[in-house]
Design a protein around this motif. Structure first.
Motif, short mmCIF file in Angstrom:
data_model
loop_
_atom_site.label_atom_id
_atom_site.label_comp_id
_atom_site.label_asym_id
_atom_site.label_seq_id
_atom_site.Cartn_x
_atom_site.Cartn_y
_atom_site.Cartn_z
N ASP A 182 0.85 -1.38 0.15
CA ASP A 182 -0.38 0.13 0.47
C ASP A 182 1.01 1.28 -0.11
OD1 ASP A 182 -2.78 -1.54 0.41
OD2 ASP A 182 -2.40 -1.46 2.42
N GLY A 183 0.48 2.45 -0.74
CA GLY A 183 1.03 3.18 -0.36
C GLY A 183 2.56 3.64 -1.81
N ALA A 184 2.65 2.61 -2.49
CA ALA A 184 3.58 2.59 -3.32
C ALA A 184 3.20 3.35 -4.45
CB ALA A 184 3.70 0.82 -4.12
N CYS A 185 4.76 3.76 -5.25
CA CYS A 185 4.89 4.85 -5.75
C CYS A 185 5.29 4.50 -7.36
CB CYS A 185 5.21 5.91 -5.29
SG CYS A 185 4.97 7.68 -6.05
N LEU A 186 4.28 3.68 -8.26
CA LEU A 186 4.50 3.36 -9.38
C LEU A 186 5.79 4.08 -10.61
CD1 LEU A 186 0.93 1.39 -9.97
CD2 LEU A 186 3.49 0.91 -8.79
N GLN A 187 6.02 3.13 -11.42
CA GLN A 187 6.71 3.55 -12.20
C GLN A 187 6.60 2.04 -13.24
OE1 GLN A 187 9.83 2.50 -14.40
NE2 GLN A 187 9.20 3.16 -15.62
N LEU A 188 5.88 2.01 -14.51
CA LEU A 188 5.18 1.37 -15.28
C LEU A 188 6.38 1.28 -16.92
CD1 LEU A 188 1.78 0.33 -14.62
CD2 LEU A 188 3.71 -1.18 -13.82
N GLY A 189 7.38 0.07 -17.62
CA GLY A 189 7.72 0.40 -18.66
C GLY A 189 6.61 -0.08 -19.78
N ILE A 190 7.53 -0.12 -20.65
CA ILE A 190 6.46 -0.32 -22.17
C ILE A 190 6.51 -1.30 -22.11
CG2 ILE A 190 8.56 -0.51 -23.56
CD1 ILE A 190 7.26 1.63 -25.68
N GLY A 191 5.59 -2.22 -22.98
CA GLY A 191 5.36 -3.35 -23.38
C GLY A 191 3.63 -3.70 -22.37
N GLY A 192 3.44 -5.04 -23.00
CA GLY A 192 2.22 -5.88 -22.54
C GLY A 192 2.43 -6.16 -21.39
N LEU A 193 4.04 -6.45 -20.35
CA LEU A 193 3.52 -7.32 -19.28
C LEU A 193 3.98 -5.42 -18.29
CD1 LEU A 193 4.92 -9.61 -17.54
CD2 LEU A 193 7.19 -8.74 -17.63
N SER A 202 -6.77 -6.38 -7.94
CA SER A 202 -6.46 -6.52 -6.41
C SER A 202 -6.71 -5.35 -4.86
CB SER A 202 -4.60 -6.08 -6.28
OG SER A 202 -4.67 -4.53 -5.67
N THR A 203 -6.56 -5.32 -3.74
CA THR A 203 -6.61 -4.43 -2.62
C THR A 203 -5.84 -3.47 -2.43
OG1 THR A 203 -5.82 -6.32 -0.61
CG2 THR A 203 -8.09 -6.37 -2.45
N ILE A 204 -5.04 -3.74 -2.97
CA ILE A 204 -3.51 -2.33 -3.10
C ILE A 204 -3.57 -0.73 -2.98
CG2 ILE A 204 -1.20 -1.69 -3.77
CD1 ILE A 204 -1.24 -4.57 -4.81
N ARG A 205 -3.59 -0.57 -1.44
CA ARG A 205 -4.47 1.00 -1.59
C ARG A 205 -3.12 2.23 -2.17
NH1 ARG A 205 -7.13 1.41 4.18
NH2 ARG A 205 -4.64 0.12 4.58
N ASP A 206 -4.24 3.18 -2.27
CA ASP A 206 -3.03 4.27 -1.60
C ASP A 206 -1.93 4.87 -2.67
OD1 ASP A 206 -5.09 5.39 -0.10
OD2 ASP A 206 -4.46 4.99 1.57
N LEU A 207 -1.34 4.19 -4.59
CA LEU A 207 -0.66 4.45 -4.99
C LEU A 207 -0.48 5.75 -5.07
CD1 LEU A 207 -1.71 0.96 -7.22
CD2 LEU A 207 0.70 0.87 -4.58
N GLY A 208 0.34 6.16 -5.71
CA GLY A 208 0.68 6.98 -6.60
C GLY A 208 1.87 6.49 -7.58
N VAL A 209 1.78 7.75 -8.64
CA VAL A 209 1.85 7.91 -10.11
C VAL A 209 3.00 9.08 -10.43
CG1 VAL A 209 2.10 7.17 -12.26
CG2 VAL A 209 -0.57 6.86 -10.69
N HIS A 210 4.78 8.22 -10.41
CA HIS A 210 5.79 8.95 -10.57
C HIS A 210 6.52 8.18 -11.60
CE1 HIS A 210 8.59 12.36 -10.47
NE2 HIS A 210 9.55 10.89 -10.70
N THR A 211 6.01 8.57 -12.82
CA THR A 211 6.45 7.51 -14.18
C THR A 211 7.69 7.97 -15.08
OG1 THR A 211 5.53 5.98 -15.22
CG2 THR A 211 4.01 7.59 -15.03
N GLU A 212 7.33 8.11 -16.05
CA GLU A 212 8.64 8.49 -17.27
C GLU A 212 7.09 8.08 -18.28
OE1 GLU A 212 12.58 6.30 -18.96
OE2 GLU A 212 10.85 6.47 -19.96
N MET A 213 6.66 7.39 -18.18
CA MET A 213 5.35 6.90 -19.82
C MET A 213 3.88 6.81 -18.62
SD MET A 213 6.06 4.48 -22.71
CE MET A 213 4.97 3.42 -22.84
#
Ligand code: ACO
Ligand code: BUA
Length: 456
Positions: free
Chosen positions: A211-222, A233-244
């Motif tokens: 919970d509370g993680a700050c996410l960066q997701l790259g390119i592609g299907g995965l 899922s039931t994960i809560r309070d995510l943040g977004v700091h991502t290149e793309m």
């Protein structure tokens, strides 16, 4: 000042605009979907009269007309900071050169090390204040514009208007020429197929996201599969700091997984430097103050990435060797994509409080002739570029499990990586590891599955 009157004084045809280009000059193109497709086509038509015009692009959508117009590579020398499928095709023909980049350093190269003569960028239509919004790419554009002597804006009314922290737009007073394009719809990224292996990898990674993680997701299907799994899922309070910014952030947001309230840098905002996905993503971004684009030297600065607690980066790779060196950009001498921001995020996330970086790859790949090979290799093939040195690699994930390489000796790395390799290749990898003096015969190898324990 009457903005419309100023606009009219600068409005020219594409042919008039590109007539400014002289032999030997450097021309920079807008990044990703800000690539000026109309001006590129007009410049390509001048192939016969120009020599050695050097063009730099970033992730060009499709095949650049200047490269296609000149099979000799004498009229235009086409270069790219990050390859797309089109750039790969051109490189395979010798018509595109890669320019190495640590993405967060991109603006600094233009400030200190290289120059540009002409900058051409696709933007949204001018607003009533005289600004052309860059839409889906903030990236390196401000630094490129400041370095160029002539600025040409190509207007496309399909470009969404995207809010930014700063440098998300250019004012008519800074522009030399305006060109109106055919207003073609935005390029939509084809959604890559998600395999059973991808789903397994996604399960492993999602199990480690707090919970509370700050996410960066790259390119592609995965990464998209991971985003969708998080949405369910039931994960809560995510943040977004991502290149793309990609489509699966919308899934996570609409499922109530993202609040951004645990971020220290720009709480509440989805921070990004460029976006690439479907029309749904572009519609979501249009005039949406939830999202903010910033230049890449802000977003990808490792210290800023690290400033958010529990920063998590999830990226793909092409291959990994038993030392833990990751290549995400080439295989042998075949250049595939680029370093991009992978180093920035892997390094930055590890320095975040509770941060983690995941390099995900299916354990094998099959080439166009149907030959399967392992992606976990004893050593990288000569010519393969190391994107992450072994010192930076944190978690490596395949469908067979996860290996944390931080703090591990060479034999522990080899053991852990062989433990997540495809079973058909493990025996061969162990023999190679022994030959390389990075293998220990142990009674209780911790990183290996039970079959391997029996084999050693
Ligand atoms: C935009 C962002 O990602 S932001 C995140 C930070 N940046 C990065 O991670 C940059 C580096 N990473 C990347 O560029 C990508 O994640 C990649 C290239 C590693 C994977 O991207 P994908 O789109 O899933 O790659 P995909 O599986 O389609 O393979 C791309 C090409 O590499 C080839 N390839 C992939 N793996 C291998 C391999 N092990 N050996 C040889 N060729 C390979 C494929 O055949 C394909 O070539 P083609 O276009 O001629 O068919
Ligand atoms: C230019 C950056 C793109 C990426 O990080 O993949």
């Amino acid at each position: 000042m009457d903005m419309q009157a100023l606009y009219r004084t600068k409005l020219v045809s594409p042919e008039q605009a590109v007539s400014i280009v002289r032999s030997g000059q450097w021309v920079d193109y807008g990044n990703f979907l800000c690539a000026p497709l109309t001006l590129d086509a007009a410049l390509a038509k001048r192939a016969e009269e120009l020599e050695e015009v050097k063009v730099r692009a970033v992730g060009f959508p499709g095949l650049a007309a200047v490269a296609m117009a000149d099979p000799s590579g004498e009229r235009f020398i086409y270069n790219n900071w990050h390859f797309t499928g089109g750039d790969r095709i051109l490189h395979d023909k010798g018509l595109c050169s890669y320019i190495p980049i640590l993405y967060h350093e991109g603006p600094r190269y233009y400030e200190r090390d290289i120059e540009s003569d002409v900058y051409m960028v696709r933007c949204a239509s001018m607003d009533s204040n005289g600004f052309f919004n860059y839409g889906v790419a903030n990236s390196v554009q401000r630094a490129q514009i400041e370095s160029a002597r002539t600025i040409i804006v190509e207007v496309n009314s399909s470009m969404p208007v995207c809010h930014g922290g700063y440098d998300e737009a250019i004012h008519i007073s800074q522009v030399d020429f305006v060109v109106e394009s055919d207003n073609a719809p935005m390029f939509a990224l084809k959604e890559p197929a998600v395999s059973r292996e991808d789903m397994k990898i996604a399960e492993h990674v999602v199990s480690r996201i707090p919970d509370g993680a700050c996410l960066q997701l790259g390119i592609g299907g995965l990464p998209n599969a991971i985003g969708r799994m998080i949405a369910d899922s039931t994960i809560r309070d995510l943040g977004v700091h991502t290149e793309m910014l990609v489509d699966s952030y919308i899934d996570m947001y609409e499922a109530g997984r993202i609040s951004g309230r645990m971020k220290r840098d720009l709480p509440g905002k989805m921070t990004y430097t460029f976006a690439l996905g479907s029309q749904r993503l572009y519609d979501f971004l249009h005039h949406n103050p939830l999202c903010a684009s910033y230049p890449v030297d802000y977003v990808n600065a490792p210290a800023r990435i690290a400033s958010n607690p529990r920063a998590v980066s999830i990226n793909n790779a092409v291959e990994v060797d038993l030392y833990g060196q990751i290549s995400s950009e080439s295989s042998g001498i075949r250049h595939i994509s680029g370093t991009g921001g992978q180093f920035d995020f892997a390094f930055g996330c590890y320095h975040s409080e509770g941060g983690q970086s995941f390099i995900c790859l299916r354990s094998t790949t099959t080439d166009k002739q149907g030959n399967r090979k392992t992606r976990i290799r004893p050593t990288l093939e000569p010519g393969t570029i190391v994107t992450l040195p072994r010192t930076v690699t944190h978690w490596v994930v395949t469908e067979y499990g996860m290996a944390n390489l931080k703090g591990k000796s060479t034999w522990e790395r080899a053991e852990a990586l062989i433990g997540i390799a495809h079973p058909d290749y493990r025996e061969e990898l162990m023999q190679e590891a022994a030959r390389m003096n990075i293998w220990k015969r142990r009674l209780h190898p911790t990183g290996l599955s039970s079959e391997i324990r029996m084999a050693v």
